[in-house]
Design an enzyme around this catalytic site. Sequence first.
Site, mmCIF file in Angstrom:
data_model
loop_
_atom_site.group_PDB
_atom_site.id
_atom_site.type_symbol
_atom_site.label_atom_id
_atom_site.label_comp_id
_atom_site.label_asym_id
_atom_site.label_seq_id
_atom_site.Cartn_x
_atom_site.Cartn_y
_atom_site.Cartn_z
ATOM 1 N N GLY A 1 0.839 -1.201 0.000
ATOM 2 C CA GLY A 1 0.000 0.000 0.000
ATOM 3 C C GLY A 1 0.864 1.237 0.000
ATOM 4 N N HIS A 2 1.882 1.215 -0.845
ATOM 5 C CA HIS A 2 2.780 2.362 -0.966
ATOM 6 C C HIS A 2 3.652 2.205 -2.202
ATOM 7 C CE1 HIS A 2 5.850 -0.339 0.520
ATOM 8 N NE2 HIS A 2 5.106 -0.595 1.578
ATOM 9 N N ALA A 3 4.375 3.263 -2.549
ATOM 10 C CA ALA A 3 5.371 3.210 -3.624
ATOM 11 C C ALA A 3 6.681 3.760 -3.062
ATOM 12 C CB ALA A 3 4.920 4.047 -4.813
ATOM 13 N N ARG B 1 2.331 -0.735 -4.921
ATOM 14 C CA ARG B 1 2.096 -2.174 -4.784
ATOM 15 C C ARG B 1 1.260 -2.495 -3.555
ATOM 16 N NH1 ARG B 1 7.384 -2.476 -3.155
ATOM 17 N NH2 ARG B 1 7.601 -0.807 -4.696
#
Length: 137
Positions: free
Chosen positions: A51-53, A98
């Site tokens: 839940g981040h890049a 992702r």
Amino acid sequence: MGIKDCRIIELPKISDPRGNLSFIEGNRHIPFDIKRVYYLYDVPGGETRGGHAHKDLQQLIIAMSGSFDVLLDDGREKKTITLNRSYQGLYLPKMIWRELVNFSSGAVCMVLASEYYTEDDYYRIYDDFLLAVRRNK
Ligand code: TYD
């Protein structure tokens, strides 16, 4: 960098009746030096990780045991990849949003990373990530 740069890397596999062996050498089997390893385990059914890049970080994600799905998003295109083999790694360049979902029971997710941990490298808010993608277009 985008979805097209996310790819499965087939790792060396030494098949042996005593048990198989795979190995990874930085800058040989993967396109970066390994500075950090972390792993996810005991993930309760139905939970989501990621839940981040990352602004600069490159990673290789391996299902050491069990399976899970990786939802990929470069701000333009999306794709889902299932990992369920200990001899395959998913290479992720920088700037890929992702999410890891559908962990099987007992799944272990190992991640090789190109940099030490730093919170400054994260986009944790999807809209901030999208703005950055559009800025760099
Ligand atoms: P996070 O990267 O959000 O986990 P995931 O993407 O796997 O869901 O990290 C969760 C927490 O762990 C956060 O507080 C930062 C910390 N952390 C470290 O201290 N070092 C690390 O190498 C990693 C990956 C996370």
